[in-house]
Motif scaffolding. Structure first.
Motif, PDB file in Angstrom:
ATOM      1  N   CYS A 108       0.811  -1.223   0.000  1.00 16.96           N
ATOM      2  CA  CYS A 108       0.000   0.000   0.000  1.00 16.96           C
ATOM      3  C   CYS A 108       0.839   1.266   0.000  1.00 16.96           C
ATOM      4  CB  CYS A 108      -0.901   0.024   1.238  1.00 16.96           C
ATOM      5  SG  CYS A 108      -2.016  -1.376   1.363  1.00 16.96           S
ATOM      6  N   GLY A 109       2.047   1.186   0.532  1.00 23.69           N
ATOM      7  CA  GLY A 109       2.902   2.351   0.673  1.00 23.69           C
ATOM      8  C   GLY A 109       3.469   2.399   2.078  1.00 23.69           C
ATOM      9  N   HIS A 110       4.676   2.927   2.217  1.00 21.55           N
ATOM     10  CA  HIS A 110       5.295   3.013   3.538  1.00 21.55           C
ATOM     11  C   HIS A 110       4.421   3.820   4.494  1.00 21.55           C
ATOM     12  CE1 HIS A 110       9.127   1.205   2.388  1.00 21.55           C
ATOM     13  NE2 HIS A 110       9.064   1.904   1.262  1.00 21.55           N
ATOM     14  N   CYS A 111       4.212   3.258   5.671  1.00 23.62           N
ATOM     15  CA  CYS A 111       3.461   3.948   6.727  1.00 23.62           C
ATOM     16  C   CYS A 111       2.111   4.458   6.224  1.00 23.62           C
ATOM     17  CB  CYS A 111       4.273   5.093   7.319  1.00 23.62           C
ATOM     18  SG  CYS A 111       5.807   4.559   8.106  1.00 23.62           S
ATOM     19  N   HIS A 112       1.430   3.650   5.438  1.00 17.62           N
ATOM     20  CA  HIS A 112       0.109   4.065   4.956  1.00 17.62           C
ATOM     21  C   HIS A 112      -0.768   4.370   6.165  1.00 17.62           C
ATOM     22  CE1 HIS A 112      -3.847   4.085   3.159  1.00 17.62           C
ATOM     23  NE2 HIS A 112      -3.279   4.125   1.960  1.00 17.62           N
ATOM     24  N   PRO A 113      -1.387   5.537   6.213  1.00 14.89           N
ATOM     25  CA  PRO A 113      -2.099   5.956   7.421  1.00 14.89           C
ATOM     26  C   PRO A 113      -3.199   4.998   7.877  1.00 14.89           C
ATOM     27  CG  PRO A 113      -2.595   7.404   5.549  1.00 14.89           C
ATOM     28  CD  PRO A 113      -1.423   6.575   5.163  1.00 14.89           C
TER      29      PRO A 113
END
Length: 475
Positions: A108-113
């Protein structure tokens, strides 16, 4: 000279911390002769200041306290201290485009909120109990995960890694069929425990330990294989292995639809349908290792095996399942799953509430943000741009893959397909200096593995191409 120029561009003068965090990665107009340094796409995030140990101190501790088997990329190892979506930041706040995704792990992406929120929310309630008690997180995620699989693949066993998942899958195949022999494919990678190391078929990943009952079939390699893209011809070797290397019956066949560690090699068309039929006739079951190719990474499908028109009996997964959280899973049919009731099967951390909450959040984000569609659109665009680059640079022997699982094989001679190992290392190092991180793999270590977070954009793809072009032009 280029490094010094870039360093002055970013760190010279009265740059404040915000400029420092973006600086090195946003080199729009720096020039060395007639070479214009590519500009990284803008990104509205500045990491907090880092005041932890520096690279030299970490290396010292690593040498003293960590296993000597651990290795790292680049002449100057990268100290990553922050990440956001498709970008990473080093100890100086310099931004890098992450085109490797932690080995195809950050989906999903680094550190996806939303993933972070799910982990924190669950952690604030209970971090761990045991599957001997009830908790909704594991049941909810199992239900959601099963809904993503075809046919009767509905029963989920959670593990902590892909190696564990493949170990369990191979054991289940042997128990269910009553046969010990497993067939794998040369150039495959399935893990580094005892059983999975046996199924792995590259000498660099194998120790001299007892590994019995595994037979390795010809790799249906469309680039280097003897039959090119003729999948059914390679499949005949599986029948030969059964006829001449076993009692005529096998426990199973394990495969990656796209070999990840092996250099992003997609199995030749027609191979898997043919082999599935051969294995079934020999009493075996088929195991799809989706540790790297699963969770929408291929774009055209959610799972790599779906592109081949087959439905396996067991599917294993990890990496992208948790966006970096330690999590793996085995999904199979109710009938096969019953074999584990012959004795007690247990995994202390398999199904941990925090991990399964993260996994469930990942599924929701992939759907909500249409990341499978993005992987297809951006991946197709990037592959076409890489093929254009191939026409320009003789060092590129092959461009292959699906979605955002792409391999670029480098050679010194296109006719002989001589691996360009030194050139691969050099180009990779130069790309890192210009702010782009890619992986490396293949049996000869001459393949760039491009497996970024699925939020990768066309602008990111253009930047990657510009940087790779520049690095190759300097050979």
């Amino acid at each position: 000279m280029l490094q010094r120029l870039l360093a002055r561009r970013v760190f010279g003068g009265s740059s404040n911390l915000r400029c420092l965090s973006r600086g090195f990665s946003q080199l729009a107009e720096a020039e060395e002769g007639n070479v214009v340094v590519p500009k990284m796409p803008p990104f509205d995030y500045t990491p907090p200041p880092y005041d932890g140990p520096r690279t030299d101190e970490i290396l010292r501790k690593r040498r003293e306290f960590l296993s000597p088997s651990m290795f790292y990329f680049y002449r100057k190892p990268l100290n990553v201290v922050d990440g956001k979506m498709q970008y990473l930041f080093d100890e100086d706040g310099r931004r890098y485009l992450d085109a490797f995704g932690g080995i195809a792990t950050v989906s999903c992406g680094h550190c996806h909120p939303e993933v972070v929120e799910a982990v924190v929310k669950q952690s604030n309630r209970i971090q761990h109990s045991t599957v001997l008690y009830l908790n909704h997180a594991i049941a909810d995620f199992a239900e959601a995960l099963a809904s993503k699989l075809p046919g009767d693949l509905k029963v989920v066993f959670f593990t902590n890694s892909g190696t564990e998942a493949n170990e369990l899958a191979m054991m289940m195949a042997r128990l269910y069929t009553g046969c010990h022999d497993i067939i794998s494919i040369r150039n495959a990678y399935h893990g580094n425990a005892s059983g999975t190391m046996g199924a792995t078929a590259q000498s660099i990943w194998k120790f001299n330990t007892i590994q019995n009952g595994v037979h390795h079939a010809l790799n249906p390699d469309q680039y280097r294989g003897i039959f090119g893209s003729d999948g059914p011809m390679y499949a005949k070797d599986v029948q030969d292995l059964i006829d001449f290397g076993t009692c005529g019956r096998v426990g199973g066949f394990i495969y990656e639809a796209i070999q990840g560690v092996g250099g992003i090699l997609e199995l030749a068309p027609g191979y898997l349908p043919a082999v599935h039929g051969i294995i079934k006739k020999a009493g075996g079951i088929c195991i799809a290792d989706e540790v790297q190719s699963g969770f929408a990474r291929t774009g055209s499908h959610f799972w790599g095996f779906e592109a081949h028109g087959v439905v396996p009996d067991i599917v294993t997964m990890a990496k992208g399942i948790g966006n970096g959280i330690p999590l793996g899973a085995v999904v199979t049919t109710p009938q096969i799953a019953k074999v584990l009731t012959q004795r007690s099967y247990f995994n202390t951390f398999g199904g941990n509430p925090m991990c399964t909450a993260a996994g469930h959040a990942v599924l929701k984000v992939i759907e909500k943000e249409k990341l499978q569609e993005n992987a297809f659109v951006v991946g197709s665009y990037l592959i076409e741009r890489l093929k254009s680059l191939q026409a320009k640079h003789e060092v590129i022997g092959d461009v292959r893959g699906r979605g955002l699982m792409i391999g670029v094989e480098l050679v010194t001679d296109r006719q002989l397909k001589t691996p360009a190992k030194d050139e691969t290392f050099h180009i990779m190092d130069q790309m890192k200096e210009m702010g782009v991180l890619v992986g490396k793999g293949g049996f000869y270590g001459n393949v760039f593995r491009i497996t970024p977070p699925l939020c990768f954009t066309k602008e990111d793809a253009d930047y990657l191409i510009d940087v790779m072009d520049m690095a190759m032009s300097k050979l």
